[in-house]
Design an enzyme around this catalytic site. Structure first.
Site, PDB file in Angstrom:
ATOM      1  N   ASP A  65      53.167 -12.081 -53.701  1.00 54.88           N
ATOM      2  CA  ASP A  65      52.719 -10.990 -54.570  1.00 54.88           C
ATOM      3  C   ASP A  65      51.345 -10.458 -54.142  1.00 54.88           C
ATOM      4  OD1 ASP A  65      54.972 -11.683 -55.991  1.00 54.88           O
ATOM      5  OD2 ASP A  65      53.963 -11.742 -57.938  1.00 54.88           O
ATOM      6  N   HIS A 117      55.893  -4.307 -57.171  1.00 51.45           N
ATOM      7  CA  HIS A 117      54.979  -5.073 -58.042  1.00 51.45           C
ATOM      8  C   HIS A 117      54.024  -4.112 -58.751  1.00 51.45           C
ATOM      9  CE1 HIS A 117      53.117  -8.618 -59.601  1.00 51.45           C
ATOM     10  NE2 HIS A 117      52.067  -8.640 -58.829  1.00 51.45           N
ATOM     11  N   HIS A 167      48.880  -2.541 -60.323  1.00 52.53           N
ATOM     12  CA  HIS A 167      48.617  -3.899 -60.801  1.00 52.53           C
ATOM     13  C   HIS A 167      47.899  -3.945 -62.147  1.00 52.53           C
ATOM     14  CE1 HIS A 167      47.972  -8.310 -60.397  1.00 52.53           C
ATOM     15  NE2 HIS A 167      49.069  -8.205 -59.678  1.00 52.53           N
ATOM     16  N   HIS A 172      50.851 -15.824 -53.186  1.00 46.34           N
ATOM     17  CA  HIS A 172      50.090 -14.564 -53.151  1.00 46.34           C
ATOM     18  C   HIS A 172      49.502 -14.340 -51.764  1.00 46.34           C
ATOM     19  CE1 HIS A 172      50.403 -15.398 -57.431  1.00 46.34           C
ATOM     20  NE2 HIS A 172      50.163 -14.110 -57.645  1.00 46.34           N
TER      21      HIS A 172
HETATM   22 ZN    ZN Z   1      50.316  -9.781 -59.131  1.00 47.15          ZN
END
Ligand code: ZN
Length: 251
Positions: A59, A110, A114, A202
């Site tokens: 991510d 995603h 954010h 991540h």
């Molecule tokens: Zn995230």
């Protein structure tokens, strides 16, 4: 006929002190924005438990060299990954996105920016905005969505569904963004993983390119060798879930 719980609620409200009248909507509103509080139809958390495959998902990129180093580690071990990209980074690093696609990895949505969804935003345009950014950059629109901070509202679920995307969460998460020791990070990932797992890692941080992800990059070979030793092959989410990774038509 009015259900009993609804009648009770109205009765309670009629008798209520003004403080309660303010408190109730606040609590209900809070439920709409609380992480994981509302699973309208739920998201996918793992694949089939009886096959020797897992999905490693990354991510918060694109994140330049860190993203490419993660991809390279996967390739060196015969694996592929899924990158949940923050849409705005596609405009900053389109060449990284195209390299990932060309090298066989899957891109997923995603959000555009954010941002945590607001209970007072009924449109939740971030899904569609990001899909357009993908379309512009790689010519395709992802079919999988994961919300920033795993936070959903009733409105965001509607927007995701309207766009034809599927929510994919995870069943292994070890706060890799805080990790300071690669060996320890790899050990914690491997301790949690089982056949069909979707692992959350991540390659970036909050969609801000340039964040240091050295510990993850160092941990990648250890994670991949550990999976190999247990007969678990890292595949893309579309392979794990046996469903297309891109939409037939962009929304
Ligand atoms: Zn995230």
């Amino acid at each position: 006929m009015i259900p009993g719980w609804l009648r009770a609620t109205f009765g309670y409200l009629r008798r209520s002190h003004p403080v309660r009248l303010v408190a109730i909507p606040l609590v209900l509103g809070g439920a709409l924005i609380a992480p994981g509080a509302l699973h309208l139809g739920g998201g996918t958390g793992h694949g089939a438990r009886d096959e020797g495959v897992v999905a490693l998902t990354f991510d918060d990129g694109l994140n330049g060299d860190a993203t490419l180093a993660v991809a390279k580690a996967l390739e060196d071990h015969g694996g592929t990954g899924t990158f949940f990209v923050v849409g705005r980074t596609l405009e900053m690093q389109p060449e990284v996105a195209r390299a990932l696609v060309q090298r066989g990895h899957l891109l997923a949505n995603h959000s555009a920016d954010h941002e945590t969804p607001s209970a007072f935003d009924p449109v939740y345009s971030t899904v569609a905005v990001a899909e357009r950014q993908f379309e512009t950059t790689i010519g395709r629109c992802p079919a999988f969505y994961r919300a920033p901070h795993g936070t959903y509202t009733a409105w965001s679920w509607l927007a995701i569904r309207r766009a034809g995307l599927r929510v994919v969460n995870w069943d292994v998460e070890v706060r890799d963004w805080d990790a300071t020791d690669a060996k320890d990070l790899a050990r914690r990932v491997l301790a949690g993983v089982e056949p069909g797992s979707i692992v959350l890692l991540h390659d970036g941080r909050d969609g801000h390119p340039g964040r240091d992800r050295t510990v993850l990059v160092q941990a990648m070979p250890m994670i991949l060798e550990g999976l190999q030793a247990r007969g678990l092959r890292p595949v893309r989410l579309d392979a794990l879930l046996d469903t297309p990774g891109y939409l037939e038509r962009c929304p």
